[in-house]
Design an enzyme around this catalytic site. Structure first.
Site, PDB file in Angstrom:
ATOM      1  N   ALA A 121       0.845  -1.201   0.000  1.00 35.85           N
ATOM      2  CA  ALA A 121       0.000   0.000   0.000  1.00 35.85           C
ATOM      3  C   ALA A 121       0.876   1.247   0.000  1.00 35.85           C
ATOM      4  CB  ALA A 121      -0.930  -0.011   1.221  1.00 35.85           C
TER       5      ALA A 121
ATOM      6  N   VAL B 290       2.892   3.483  -5.030  1.00 34.25           N
ATOM      7  CA  VAL B 290       2.336   2.940  -6.270  1.00 34.25           C
ATOM      8  C   VAL B 290       1.035   2.190  -6.000  1.00 34.25           C
ATOM      9  CG1 VAL B 290       2.723   1.246  -8.098  1.00 34.25           C
ATOM     10  CG2 VAL B 290       4.494   2.861  -7.492  1.00 34.25           C
TER      11      VAL B 290
ATOM     12  N   THR C  16       8.819  -2.564  -9.950  1.00 34.66           N
ATOM     13  CA  THR C  16       9.867  -2.522 -10.972  1.00 34.66           C
ATOM     14  C   THR C  16      10.883  -3.612 -10.654  1.00 34.66           C
ATOM     15  OG1 THR C  16       9.559  -0.154 -11.198  1.00 34.66           O
ATOM     16  CG2 THR C  16      11.641  -1.054 -11.996  1.00 34.66           C
TER      17      THR C  16
ATOM     18  N   LYS D 117      10.677  -1.105 -18.501  1.00 36.15           N
ATOM     19  CA  LYS D 117      10.538  -0.233 -17.326  1.00 36.15           C
ATOM     20  C   LYS D 117      11.895   0.311 -16.888  1.00 36.15           C
ATOM     21  CE  LYS D 117       9.270   1.896 -13.784  1.00 36.15           C
ATOM     22  NZ  LYS D 117       8.534   3.147 -13.809  1.00 36.15           N
TER      23      LYS D 117
ATOM     24  N   ALA E 103      13.117   2.817 -19.557  1.00 37.36           N
ATOM     25  CA  ALA E 103      12.433   4.123 -19.546  1.00 37.36           C
ATOM     26  C   ALA E 103      13.041   5.006 -18.459  1.00 37.36           C
ATOM     27  CB  ALA E 103      10.932   3.928 -19.301  1.00 37.36           C
TER      28      ALA E 103
ATOM     29  N   LEU F 154      15.177   8.555 -18.945  1.00 35.32           N
ATOM     30  CA  LEU F 154      14.767   9.808 -18.296  1.00 35.32           C
ATOM     31  C   LEU F 154      15.927  10.380 -17.487  1.00 35.32           C
ATOM     32  CD1 LEU F 154      11.172   8.780 -17.122  1.00 35.32           C
ATOM     33  CD2 LEU F 154      11.748  10.434 -18.918  1.00 35.32           C
TER      34      LEU F 154
ATOM     35  N   CYS G  92      13.428   5.906  -7.428  1.00 38.58           N
ATOM     36  CA  CYS G  92      13.532   4.942  -8.529  1.00 38.58           C
ATOM     37  C   CYS G  92      14.583   5.198  -9.590  1.00 38.58           C
ATOM     38  CB  CYS G  92      12.172   4.782  -9.190  1.00 38.58           C
ATOM     39  SG  CYS G  92      11.013   4.014  -8.055  1.00 38.58           S
TER      40      CYS G  92
ATOM     41  N   PHE H  12      12.060  15.489  -2.872  1.00 41.57           N
ATOM     42  CA  PHE H  12      12.881  15.279  -4.073  1.00 41.57           C
ATOM     43  C   PHE H  12      12.324  15.989  -5.295  1.00 41.57           C
ATOM     44  CE2 PHE H  12      11.092  12.239  -7.171  1.00 41.57           C
ATOM     45  CZ  PHE H  12       9.995  11.742  -6.496  1.00 41.57           C
TER      46      PHE H  12
HETATM   47  P1  NAD Z   1       6.720   1.685  -0.959  1.00 40.73           P
HETATM   48  O1  NAD Z   1       7.887   1.333  -0.123  1.00 40.73           O
HETATM   49  O2  NAD Z   1       6.074   3.038  -0.811  1.00 40.73           O
HETATM   50  O3  NAD Z   1       5.556   0.596  -0.724  1.00 40.73           O
HETATM   51  C1  NAD Z   1       5.763  -0.765  -0.694  1.00 40.73           C
HETATM   52  C2  NAD Z   1       4.874  -1.362   0.404  1.00 40.73           C
HETATM   53  O4  NAD Z   1       4.919  -2.785   0.323  1.00 40.73           O
HETATM   54  C3  NAD Z   1       5.311  -1.015   1.836  1.00 40.73           C
HETATM   55  O5  NAD Z   1       4.269  -0.322   2.489  1.00 40.73           O
HETATM   56  C4  NAD Z   1       5.599  -2.392   2.485  1.00 40.73           C
HETATM   57  O6  NAD Z   1       5.212  -2.456   3.842  1.00 40.73           O
HETATM   58  C5  NAD Z   1       4.742  -3.319   1.641  1.00 40.73           C
HETATM   59  N1  NAD Z   1       5.156  -4.717   1.674  1.00 40.73           N
HETATM   60  C6  NAD Z   1       6.382  -5.236   1.449  1.00 40.73           C
HETATM   61  N2  NAD Z   1       6.356  -6.585   1.542  1.00 40.73           N
HETATM   62  C7  NAD Z   1       5.075  -6.934   1.832  1.00 40.73           C
HETATM   63  C8  NAD Z   1       4.398  -8.179   2.040  1.00 40.73           C
HETATM   64  N3  NAD Z   1       5.043  -9.338   1.934  1.00 40.73           N
HETATM   65  N4  NAD Z   1       3.097  -8.162   2.332  1.00 40.73           N
HETATM   66  C9  NAD Z   1       2.432  -6.993   2.430  1.00 40.73           C
HETATM   67  N5  NAD Z   1       3.001  -5.778   2.245  1.00 40.73           N
HETATM   68  C10 NAD Z   1       4.312  -5.749   1.935  1.00 40.73           C
HETATM   69  O7  NAD Z   1       7.170   1.458  -2.464  1.00 40.73           O
HETATM   70  P2  NAD Z   1       6.586   2.181  -3.782  1.00 40.73           P
HETATM   71  O8  NAD Z   1       7.215   3.527  -3.964  1.00 40.73           O
HETATM   72  O9  NAD Z   1       5.111   2.047  -3.813  1.00 40.73           O
HETATM   73  O10 NAD Z   1       7.231   1.257  -4.911  1.00 40.73           O
HETATM   74  C11 NAD Z   1       6.779  -0.065  -5.116  1.00 40.73           C
HETATM   75  C12 NAD Z   1       7.358  -0.581  -6.425  1.00 40.73           C
HETATM   76  O11 NAD Z   1       6.894   0.217  -7.520  1.00 40.73           O
HETATM   77  C13 NAD Z   1       8.882  -0.522  -6.500  1.00 40.73           C
HETATM   78  O12 NAD Z   1       9.333  -1.638  -7.216  1.00 40.73           O
HETATM   79  C14 NAD Z   1       9.160   0.736  -7.293  1.00 40.73           C
HETATM   80  O13 NAD Z   1      10.379   0.654  -8.005  1.00 40.73           O
HETATM   81  C15 NAD Z   1       7.994   0.757  -8.252  1.00 40.73           C
HETATM   82  N6  NAD Z   1       7.608   2.095  -8.744  1.00 40.73           N
HETATM   83  C16 NAD Z   1       7.551   3.147  -7.884  1.00 40.73           C
HETATM   84  C17 NAD Z   1       7.119   4.402  -8.349  1.00 40.73           C
HETATM   85  C18 NAD Z   1       7.028   5.596  -7.435  1.00 40.73           C
HETATM   86  O14 NAD Z   1       6.696   6.661  -7.920  1.00 40.73           O
HETATM   87  N7  NAD Z   1       7.282   5.481  -6.137  1.00 40.73           N
HETATM   88  C19 NAD Z   1       6.705   4.541  -9.672  1.00 40.73           C
HETATM   89  C20 NAD Z   1       6.759   3.431 -10.512  1.00 40.73           C
HETATM   90  C21 NAD Z   1       7.195   2.207 -10.034  1.00 40.73           C
HETATM   91  C1  UGA Z   2      10.115   8.701 -12.302  1.00 40.68           C
HETATM   92  C2  UGA Z   2       9.583   8.561 -13.731  1.00 40.68           C
HETATM   93  O1  UGA Z   2       9.351   9.870 -14.269  1.00 40.68           O
HETATM   94  C3  UGA Z   2       8.280   7.757 -13.744  1.00 40.68           C
HETATM   95  O2  UGA Z   2       7.855   7.561 -15.086  1.00 40.68           O
HETATM   96  C4  UGA Z   2       8.522   6.397 -13.086  1.00 40.68           C
HETATM   97  O3  UGA Z   2       7.324   5.657 -13.031  1.00 40.68           O
HETATM   98  C5  UGA Z   2       9.036   6.624 -11.681  1.00 40.68           C
HETATM   99  O4  UGA Z   2      10.266   7.399 -11.727  1.00 40.68           O
HETATM  100  C6  UGA Z   2       9.378   5.351 -10.965  1.00 40.68           C
HETATM  101  O5  UGA Z   2       9.653   4.359 -11.579  1.00 40.68           O
HETATM  102  O6  UGA Z   2       9.407   5.461  -9.747  1.00 40.68           O
HETATM  103  P1  UGA Z   2       9.532  10.228 -10.211  1.00 40.68           P
HETATM  104  O7  UGA Z   2      10.861   9.775  -9.711  1.00 40.68           O
HETATM  105  O8  UGA Z   2       8.348  10.115  -9.342  1.00 40.68           O
HETATM  106  O9  UGA Z   2       9.160   9.450 -11.558  1.00 40.68           O
HETATM  107  O10 UGA Z   2       9.631  11.765 -10.647  1.00 40.68           O
HETATM  108  P2  UGA Z   2      10.280  12.507 -11.913  1.00 40.68           P
HETATM  109  O11 UGA Z   2       9.338  13.531 -12.370  1.00 40.68           O
HETATM  110  O12 UGA Z   2      10.811  11.559 -12.908  1.00 40.68           O
HETATM  111  O13 UGA Z   2      11.516  13.261 -11.227  1.00 40.68           O
HETATM  112  C7  UGA Z   2      12.652  12.556 -10.776  1.00 40.68           C
HETATM  113  C8  UGA Z   2      13.728  13.534 -10.378  1.00 40.68           C
HETATM  114  O14 UGA Z   2      14.274  14.189 -11.517  1.00 40.68           O
HETATM  115  C9  UGA Z   2      13.257  14.658  -9.458  1.00 40.68           C
HETATM  116  O15 UGA Z   2      14.232  14.894  -8.479  1.00 40.68           O
HETATM  117  C10 UGA Z   2      13.095  15.829 -10.390  1.00 40.68           C
HETATM  118  O16 UGA Z   2      13.215  17.064  -9.735  1.00 40.68           O
HETATM  119  C11 UGA Z   2      14.238  15.601 -11.353  1.00 40.68           C
HETATM  120  N1  UGA Z   2      14.048  16.216 -12.680  1.00 40.68           N
HETATM  121  C12 UGA Z   2      13.024  15.856 -13.482  1.00 40.68           C
HETATM  122  C13 UGA Z   2      14.970  17.159 -13.131  1.00 40.68           C
HETATM  123  O17 UGA Z   2      15.939  17.508 -12.411  1.00 40.68           O
HETATM  124  N2  UGA Z   2      14.811  17.715 -14.378  1.00 40.68           N
HETATM  125  C14 UGA Z   2      13.778  17.355 -15.184  1.00 40.68           C
HETATM  126  O18 UGA Z   2      13.704  17.896 -16.320  1.00 40.68           O
HETATM  127  C15 UGA Z   2      12.866  16.406 -14.717  1.00 40.68           C
END
Ligand code: NAD
Ligand code: UGA
Length: 461
Positions: free
Chosen positions: A11, A14, A133, A224, A227, A231, A280, A342
């Site tokens: 939860a 993502v 991811t 993934k 991408a 970026l 990430c 961030f």
């Molecule tokens: P997060 O740490 O915010 O959330 C993960 C959650 O999973 C935690 O709350 C944790 O307690 C729970 N968890 C772990 N193991 C568990 C289990 N066995 N049973 C139940 N709950 C469990 O992480 P996030 O930022 O949501 O990222 C999750 C994934 O998505 C990562 O692989 C990340 O790379 C990817 N991702 C993140 C973003 C982003 O913007 N944060 C964007 C795209 C992809």
């Molecule tokens: C990034 C990707 O943009 C998402 O597509 C992806 O799903 C995600 O990672 C993930 O896998 O977690 P996020 O990290 O949430 O998303 O935010 P971004 O908008 O990508 O910014 C990342 C960092 O780059 C920030 O610190 C931002 O300030 C910086 N940034 C971004 C720059 O310095 N310059 C830019 O032009 C854009």
């Protein structure tokens, strides 16, 4: 197969927003988001929608519409899996801190644990979707764990069967809701056409079919990582040019505009700044570097590694130049830091550039006054670590409190409110000569100069 019940394990940033939007757009599907973290689940269930554990513009309204109707948050993992037609794995996959691949490879212990839970608790046919991811070929591991339980009959129920899909998430924090509601694309990788079409049936309730891409499992997993690497590479590229602009009299904003006007390059993700942060981009490139090394592609690994190295260099460079401009020492000087998250519009500080820059300045014995509209003092303390000892820094409630007696103000996150700062008011209580260091190109520099401040802006020669 039409999906009626979804369970999402994890939860976090993502799982929460993604499932909220699925529930909102698919009223016929019951969605349960489960997590081991009781405090996090309690916060998702808080009647006060301003207390949700993730701050995202628009998320409160979506959760408000669906929670209790077809969106549920719970720590009861097993029954939610048992009831689900489809289980999303949306757990954390941070960089390993020890053992083989430490500092590069993803730590897959939470993915493995959640796959084992699905294997143990699922009933009948279950489609398991990788939302986290993951390194390319992780689906093989997930499949192996699930296969070991395949065929086991629940007491009196039908034997267990599984299909595994990869469906990486591309949302960015701060724009998660619009990114989920109008995605550029949804990517589904798999080798089971019926499972793929079942997931298409979920997204198809609001995403046009031409935006739903179907690939094999490995292409989806690798797309993934790629991408995020592309970026991040753009950000390191423009930050490298920003340093050259500062040395030569060019202006990185003009250069970015000029090159971005070429439709082959495009104008997005060309904003110079204090380096990329977030949970990430760095993690995923390091993972790519590790994978390349694993497959013996050492030149490819070195190529991507350089993107991360330039990012760290940019952060240290900014801290160093602050010290240089303040007559070579910041010992005992008060520095106002505006922004710690961030990026804007999130309370997330994972890998925030502000952390490394503040740590460098604390190492130089500066006194920091830090203001961020969404980050708590406790979070800042945790992030700054041992160098942020008591007395060396304080969290303050307004920019005006931060600048009192300060020699400089540093803007490290692009919160929209920083564009409208009242420079005559802020400059008055600062110790002269005073500086503005704008690492996000957001401040009104003319107003700051008119108020008597010396000004540095990233990439402005
Ligand atoms: P997060 O740490 O915010 O959330 C993960 C959650 O999973 C935690 O709350 C944790 O307690 C729970 N968890 C772990 N193991 C568990 C289990 N066995 N049973 C139940 N709950 C469990 O992480 P996030 O930022 O949501 O990222 C999750 C994934 O998505 C990562 O692989 C990340 O790379 C990817 N991702 C993140 C973003 C982003 O913007 N944060 C964007 C795209 C992809
Ligand atoms: C990034 C990707 O943009 C998402 O597509 C992806 O799903 C995600 O990672 C993930 O896998 O977690 P996020 O990290 O949430 O998303 O935010 P971004 O908008 O990508 O910014 C990342 C960092 O780059 C920030 O610190 C931002 O300030 C910086 N940034 C971004 C720059 O310095 N310059 C830019 O032009 C854009």
């Amino acid at each position: 197969m039409s999906i009626r019940t979804i369970c999402c394990i994890g939860a976090g940033y993502v799982g929460g927003p993604t499932m909220a939007v699925i529930a909102d757009r698919c009223p016929g599907i019951q969605v349960t988001v489960v997590d081991l973290n009781q405090a996090r689940i309690d916060a998702w269930n808080d009647p006060d929608l301003s207390k949700l554990p993730v701050y995202e513009p628009g998320l409160d309204a979506v959760v408000g519409r669906c929670r209790g109707r077809n969106l549920h948050f719970s720590t009861a993992v097993e029954p939610a899996i048992a009831a689900a037609d489809m289980v999303f794995l949306s757990v954390n996959t941070p960089t390993k801190t020890k053992g083989v691949g430490a500092g590069q490879a993803s730590d897959l212990r939470w993915i493995e644990a959640s796959a084992r839970q699905v294997a143990a608790c699922a009933q009948g046919h279950t489609i398991v979707v990788e939302k986290s991811t993951l390194p390319v070929r992780t689906a093989e591991t997930v499949q192996a764990i699930l296969s070991a339980a395949q065929g086991d009959g629940a007491s009196g129920g039908s034997p267990k069967t599984f299909a595994v899909l990869s469906n990486p998430e591309f949302l960015a924090e701060g724009t998660a809701i619009p990114d989920l509601e109008q995605p550029d694309r949804v990517l589904i990788g798999g080798d089971d056409p019926a499972a793929i079409e079942a997931l298409v049936g979920v997204y198809g309730q609001w995403v046009p079919d031409q935006r739903i891409l179907r690939t094999n499992l490995w292409s989806s997993e690798l797309s993934k990582l790629t991408a995020n690497a592309f970026l991040a590479q753009r950000i390191s590229s423009i930050n490298s040019i920003a340093a050259l602009c500062e040395a030569t009299g060019a202006d990185v904003q003009e250069v970015a505009h000029a090159i971005g006007a070429d439709s082959r390059i495009g104008g997005k993700f060309l904003k110079a700044g204090p380096g990329f942060g977030g949970s990430c981009l760095q993690k995923d490139i390091l993972n790519l570097v590790y994978l390349c090394g694993h497959y013996g592609l050492h030149e490819v690994a070195a190529y991507w590694q350089s993107v991360v190295e330039l990012n760290g260099w940019q952060q240290h460079r900014i801290a160093r130049l602050v010290v240089q401009r303040l007559f070579g020492t910041v010992t005992g000087k008060r520095l106002a830091v505006l922004g710690f998250a961030f990026k804007a519009d999130t309370n997330d500080t994972r890998e925030a550039p502000a952390i490394r820059i503040c740590q460098d300045l604390l190492e130089e014995s500066a006194q920091l006054a830090i203001y961020d509209p969404k980050v708590s003092a406790a979070q800042m303390a945790e992030d700054l670590g041992p160098v942020g000892q008591e007395g060396a820094w304080e969290a303050v409630g307004t920019p005006l409190e931060a600048v009192a007696g300060a020699d400089a103000v540093l803007i490290l996150t692009e919160w929209a409110s920083f564009a409208g700062l009242d420079w005559p008011q802020l400059a008055a209580p600062m110790r002269k000569p005073a500086w503005l260091f704008d690492a996000r190109s957001i401040a009104d520099l003319a107003a700051a100069r008119a108020a008597g401040l010396n000004v540095w802006r990233v990439g402005m020669g």
